[in-house]
Write a protein that holds these residues in place. Sequence first.
Motif, PDB file in Angstrom:
ATOM      1  N   GLU A 212       0.756  -1.350  -0.203  1.00 10.20           N
ATOM      2  CA  GLU A 212       0.070  -0.011  -0.051  1.00 10.20           C
ATOM      3  C   GLU A 212       0.890   1.249  -0.068  1.00 10.20           C
ATOM      4  OE1 GLU A 212      -2.506  -0.707   3.240  1.00 10.20           O
ATOM      5  OE2 GLU A 212      -3.939  -1.892   2.348  1.00 10.20           O
ATOM      6  N   SER A 213       2.018   1.154   0.404  1.00  7.66           N
ATOM      7  CA  SER A 213       2.974   2.106   0.352  1.00  7.66           C
ATOM      8  C   SER A 213       3.668   2.500  -0.803  1.00  7.66           C
ATOM      9  CB  SER A 213       3.866   2.210   1.544  1.00  7.66           C
ATOM     10  OG  SER A 213       3.216   2.141   2.954  1.00  7.66           O
ATOM     11  N   GLY A 214       3.572   1.368  -1.864  1.00  6.08           N
ATOM     12  CA  GLY A 214       3.982   1.650  -3.208  1.00  6.08           C
ATOM     13  C   GLY A 214       5.168   0.733  -3.204  1.00  6.08           C
ATOM     14  N   ALA A 215       5.365  -0.339  -2.598  1.00  2.19           N
ATOM     15  CA  ALA A 215       6.678  -1.283  -3.036  1.00  2.19           C
ATOM     16  C   ALA A 215       6.444  -1.449  -4.346  1.00  2.19           C
ATOM     17  CB  ALA A 215       6.746  -2.309  -1.947  1.00  2.19           C
ATOM     18  N   ARG A 216       7.544  -1.822  -5.148  1.00  2.86           N
ATOM     19  CA  ARG A 216       7.206  -2.395  -6.341  1.00  2.86           C
ATOM     20  C   ARG A 216       7.553  -3.985  -6.508  1.00  2.86           C
ATOM     21  NH1 ARG A 216      12.277  -1.004 -10.461  1.00  2.86           N
ATOM     22  NH2 ARG A 216      11.826  -2.491 -12.324  1.00  2.86           N
ATOM     23  N   GLU A 217       8.497  -4.378  -5.646  1.00  2.00           N
ATOM     24  CA  GLU A 217       8.560  -5.838  -5.268  1.00  2.00           C
ATOM     25  C   GLU A 217       8.969  -6.073  -3.964  1.00  2.00           C
ATOM     26  OE1 GLU A 217      11.779  -7.117  -7.918  1.00  2.00           O
ATOM     27  OE2 GLU A 217      10.465  -6.839  -9.925  1.00  2.00           O
ATOM     28  N   VAL A 218       8.561  -7.374  -3.473  1.00  2.76           N
ATOM     29  CA  VAL A 218       8.610  -7.414  -1.942  1.00  2.76           C
ATOM     30  C   VAL A 218       9.147  -9.178  -1.960  1.00  2.76           C
ATOM     31  CG1 VAL A 218       7.897  -8.126   0.367  1.00  2.76           C
ATOM     32  CG2 VAL A 218       6.817  -6.176  -1.138  1.00  2.76           C
ATOM     33  N   HIS A 219      10.340  -9.331  -1.705  1.00  2.00           N
ATOM     34  CA  HIS A 219      11.032 -10.649  -1.748  1.00  2.00           C
ATOM     35  C   HIS A 219      11.350 -11.097  -0.327  1.00  2.00           C
ATOM     36  CE1 HIS A 219      11.790 -10.270  -5.968  1.00  2.00           C
ATOM     37  NE2 HIS A 219      11.861  -8.766  -5.870  1.00  2.00           N
ATOM     38  N   VAL A 220      10.508 -12.147   0.048  1.00  2.00           N
ATOM     39  CA  VAL A 220      10.538 -12.618   1.503  1.00  2.00           C
ATOM     40  C   VAL A 220      11.642 -13.647   1.728  1.00  2.00           C
ATOM     41  CG1 VAL A 220       9.331 -13.368   3.514  1.00  2.00           C
ATOM     42  CG2 VAL A 220       8.182 -11.583   2.153  1.00  2.00           C
ATOM     43  N   ARG A 221      12.453 -13.468   2.910  1.00  2.00           N
ATOM     44  CA  ARG A 221      13.506 -14.286   3.087  1.00  2.00           C
ATOM     45  C   ARG A 221      13.436 -14.910   4.540  1.00  2.00           C
ATOM     46  NH1 ARG A 221      12.827 -14.157  -1.551  1.00  2.00           N
ATOM     47  NH2 ARG A 221      14.330 -13.986  -3.120  1.00  2.00           N
ATOM     48  N   PRO A 222      12.764 -15.755   5.055  1.00  3.62           N
ATOM     49  CA  PRO A 222      12.688 -16.338   6.412  1.00  3.62           C
ATOM     50  C   PRO A 222      14.020 -16.628   6.792  1.00  3.62           C
ATOM     51  CG  PRO A 222      10.868 -17.148   5.071  1.00  3.62           C
ATOM     52  CD  PRO A 222      11.738 -16.684   4.101  1.00  3.62           C
ATOM     53  N   ALA A 223      14.376 -16.848   7.930  1.00  8.67           N
ATOM     54  CA  ALA A 223      15.855 -17.175   8.588  1.00  8.67           C
ATOM     55  C   ALA A 223      15.611 -18.744   9.050  1.00  8.67           C
ATOM     56  CB  ALA A 223      16.251 -16.400   9.669  1.00  8.67           C
ATOM     57  N   CYS A 224      14.409 -19.420   8.842  1.00 15.70           N
ATOM     58  CA  CYS A 224      14.524 -20.633   9.065  1.00 15.70           C
ATOM     59  C   CYS A 224      13.738 -21.336   8.007  1.00 15.70           C
ATOM     60  CB  CYS A 224      13.897 -20.851  10.509  1.00 15.70           C
ATOM     61  SG  CYS A 224      12.175 -20.423  10.848  1.00 15.70           S
ATOM     62  N   PRO A 225      13.750 -22.811   8.062  1.00 11.51           N
ATOM     63  CA  PRO A 225      12.935 -23.501   7.002  1.00 11.51           C
ATOM     64  C   PRO A 225      11.319 -23.424   7.462  1.00 11.51           C
ATOM     65  CG  PRO A 225      14.738 -24.708   7.896  1.00 11.51           C
ATOM     66  CD  PRO A 225      14.581 -23.560   8.796  1.00 11.51           C
ATOM     67  N   PRO A 226      10.392 -23.940   6.518  1.00 15.12           N
ATOM     68  CA  PRO A 226       8.963 -23.729   6.823  1.00 15.12           C
ATOM     69  C   PRO A 226       8.861 -24.730   8.237  1.00 15.12           C
ATOM     70  CG  PRO A 226       9.487 -24.397   4.637  1.00 15.12           C
ATOM     71  CD  PRO A 226      10.745 -24.487   5.199  1.00 15.12           C
ATOM     72  N   LEU A 227       7.997 -24.097   8.853  1.00 14.88           N
ATOM     73  CA  LEU A 227       7.616 -24.688  10.203  1.00 14.88           C
ATOM     74  C   LEU A 227       6.258 -25.708   9.899  1.00 14.88           C
ATOM     75  CD1 LEU A 227       7.472 -21.435  12.435  1.00 14.88           C
ATOM     76  CD2 LEU A 227       8.924 -23.362  13.049  1.00 14.88           C
ATOM     77  N   LEU A 228       6.742 -26.812  10.222  1.00 12.26           N
ATOM     78  CA  LEU A 228       5.774 -27.963   9.913  1.00 12.26           C
ATOM     79  C   LEU A 228       5.052 -28.889  11.189  1.00 12.26           C
ATOM     80  CD1 LEU A 228       7.532 -29.035   6.705  1.00 12.26           C
ATOM     81  CD2 LEU A 228       5.521 -28.427   6.835  1.00 12.26           C
ATOM     82  N   PHE A 229       5.707 -28.615  12.112  1.00 10.79           N
ATOM     83  CA  PHE A 229       5.274 -29.183  13.549  1.00 10.79           C
ATOM     84  C   PHE A 229       5.032 -28.364  14.624  1.00 10.79           C
ATOM     85  CE2 PHE A 229       7.786 -32.124  10.589  1.00 10.79           C
ATOM     86  CZ  PHE A 229       7.004 -33.309  10.603  1.00 10.79           C
ATOM     87  N   PRO A 230       4.083 -28.478  15.321  1.00 11.98           N
ATOM     88  CA  PRO A 230       3.715 -27.621  16.549  1.00 11.98           C
ATOM     89  C   PRO A 230       4.917 -27.980  17.602  1.00 11.98           C
ATOM     90  CG  PRO A 230       1.840 -29.055  16.332  1.00 11.98           C
ATOM     91  CD  PRO A 230       2.764 -29.275  15.168  1.00 11.98           C
ATOM     92  N   CYS A 231       5.421 -26.920  18.288  1.00  7.29           N
ATOM     93  CA  CYS A 231       6.301 -27.184  19.492  1.00  7.29           C
ATOM     94  C   CYS A 231       5.666 -28.012  20.549  1.00  7.29           C
ATOM     95  CB  CYS A 231       6.630 -25.674  19.908  1.00  7.29           C
ATOM     96  SG  CYS A 231       7.980 -25.829  21.278  1.00  7.29           S
ATOM     97  N   ARG A 232       6.402 -28.771  21.007  1.00  6.09           N
ATOM     98  CA  ARG A 232       5.917 -29.475  22.324  1.00  6.09           C
ATOM     99  C   ARG A 232       6.615 -29.154  23.396  1.00  6.09           C
ATOM    100  NH1 ARG A 232       7.546 -34.732  22.019  1.00  6.09           N
ATOM    101  NH2 ARG A 232       6.283 -35.385  23.538  1.00  6.09           N
ATOM    102  N   PHE A 233       7.482 -28.248  23.578  1.00  6.20           N
ATOM    103  CA  PHE A 233       8.475 -28.108  24.597  1.00  6.20           C
ATOM    104  C   PHE A 233       8.208 -26.514  25.196  1.00  6.20           C
ATOM    105  CE2 PHE A 233      10.150 -31.291  21.869  1.00  6.20           C
ATOM    106  CZ  PHE A 233      10.263 -32.384  22.897  1.00  6.20           C
ATOM    107  N   ALA A 234       7.490 -25.677  24.514  1.00  2.62           N
ATOM    108  CA  ALA A 234       7.208 -24.483  24.814  1.00  2.62           C
ATOM    109  C   ALA A 234       5.805 -23.786  24.446  1.00  2.62           C
ATOM    110  CB  ALA A 234       8.179 -23.395  24.588  1.00  2.62           C
ATOM    111  N   LEU A 235       5.352 -22.960  25.091  1.00  2.00           N
ATOM    112  CA  LEU A 235       3.798 -22.605  24.528  1.00  2.00           C
ATOM    113  C   LEU A 235       4.007 -21.605  23.545  1.00  2.00           C
ATOM    114  CD1 LEU A 235       0.827 -23.014  25.611  1.00  2.00           C
ATOM    115  CD2 LEU A 235       1.060 -20.854  26.700  1.00  2.00           C
ATOM    116  N   SER A 236       4.042 -22.016  22.407  1.00  2.00           N
ATOM    117  CA  SER A 236       4.061 -21.490  20.914  1.00  2.00           C
ATOM    118  C   SER A 236       3.104 -21.796  20.130  1.00  2.00           C
ATOM    119  CB  SER A 236       5.537 -21.165  20.327  1.00  2.00           C
ATOM    120  OG  SER A 236       6.014 -22.513  20.422  1.00  2.00           O
ATOM    121  N   THR A 237       3.389 -22.394  18.983  1.00  2.00           N
ATOM    122  CA  THR A 237       2.482 -23.097  18.249  1.00  2.00           C
ATOM    123  C   THR A 237       1.845 -24.359  18.841  1.00  2.00           C
ATOM    124  OG1 THR A 237       4.215 -24.000  16.990  1.00  2.00           O
ATOM    125  CG2 THR A 237       3.336 -22.068  16.066  1.00  2.00           C
TER     126      THR A 237
END
Length: 486
Positions: free
Chosen positions: A361-386
């Motif tokens: 909405e602010s006029g970005a021409r392109e947005v290339h997203v680079r996450p610092a970890c792989p896709p999260l595919l399993f919920p966490c069993r050791f802390a209250l997150s996903t």
Amino acid sequence: MSGIFGVVSKKNCASNLLYGTDYHSHMGTVYGGMAVLGNRFFRSIHDISKSQFKSKFYDEYKEMEGNFGIGVISDRDAQPLIVGSKFGTFAIVSAGLVDNVSELAAELLAQGETFGEMSSGGVNSVELIAKLINQGKTLVDGIERLYDRIKGSASILLMKDDGIYAARDRLGRMPLVVGEREGGDYVVATETCSFLNLGYRIAKYLEPGEIVRLGKSGLEEQLSGRTSNQICAFLWIYTGYPASSYEGINVELVRERSGRFLARNDNVEADFVAGVPDSGVGHAIGYAMESGLPYRRPLVKYTPGYGRSYTPPAQEIRDLAATMKLIPIKEIIVGNRIVLCDDSIVRGTQLKNYTVKKLRESGAREVHVRPACPPLLFPCRFALSTRSINELIARRAIRVLEGHEVEDIRDYLDDRSEKYRRMVEWIAGELDVTTLLYQRIDDMVEAIGLPREKLCLHCWTGDDNQSRKTRGAANPSRRRGRCKAL
């Protein structure tokens, strides 16, 4: 996650306790609490879901007086608790997640136990931990046997008249670090960033399963630790504070290395690199250092009053924080091709609706997203997150692509497979980004700098081999009982 902090001082510890605990505020957003032991126990707990920790405790801490103190920033349970037991009265805090609370509570109720902390509609896991510890022959024996019973993880600070007992969970998921300063004062904390401005230096990283006591005689080992370790890799990627170190490895340096790996595997043409504040910034700086692209700030975080949008338990609170805290700078965004580094993509809703949308909405021409970890595919069993597979955008992508729930997702774990490519392509379309490139898991591990077997990678791989191997009966070769001061 939660963060815990303890202090043993020759003088009144209340001031150090307040500020040391406050340095854990990024770890949880539900409750904050402190307890001090002097001539008697002082204890205070507040809901911090809509206010900052210091604002709740700044006046109260002035009434607290004692040489021992423990504090907590909690993501779930009200704590600290003060418990009367056969070992005497003690205060206790815990960080982690006991995954079998209901099962263990049912066993204790059947034995005639009662639970007093039911205000949240369920058993307070910290009270459960205290009751399980009380079943031991000694306090240390009770803590050790606790780890035979629970599933998940729990690092503990337990304060009584002879000092503070610090126990790191047997799996090593949650860190505990001891600090000391001249004059014989000690602290123990989840986050080492809490040491620096209070004048403490790192004295000891507790090993998994290790128990020490901080008291008037100094630092004393009560039970030796284990060599096996499965510390949460997400601490370096997202959860931890940049100035903190775990296992001697600084968070900010890991994020810079992580960003460098992202850049090495990328060939996108762009005008500048940006990080999603705050935890994406270190990754973006590393990307900029490696790629030669300038680092700029198209999004700035309005910090006061808005915590992390990932940690609150309710979606509406997460959405409010995500909406309000990030402010776009249109003059920097308009017409530019932006590489946007983020720590991770969990649900994807905040990145899509409150970050990418603002850039578009602010006029970005392109947005290339680079996450610092792989896709999260399993919920966490050791802390209250996903807590649910249904929360994860990568699982949603798989369901759409397959047309049904899929049990065996091994092909989607391989970043060289066609199914992985299609999954990432679907997520990119869902997020409305120009391109999407995830970090490779081997690169993430190398950026952290620990052997793969010493990291918990469950969120990405679903691998629980180590947790099954380290849980169970205590190792008879481990030292027990009082040891001379370290």
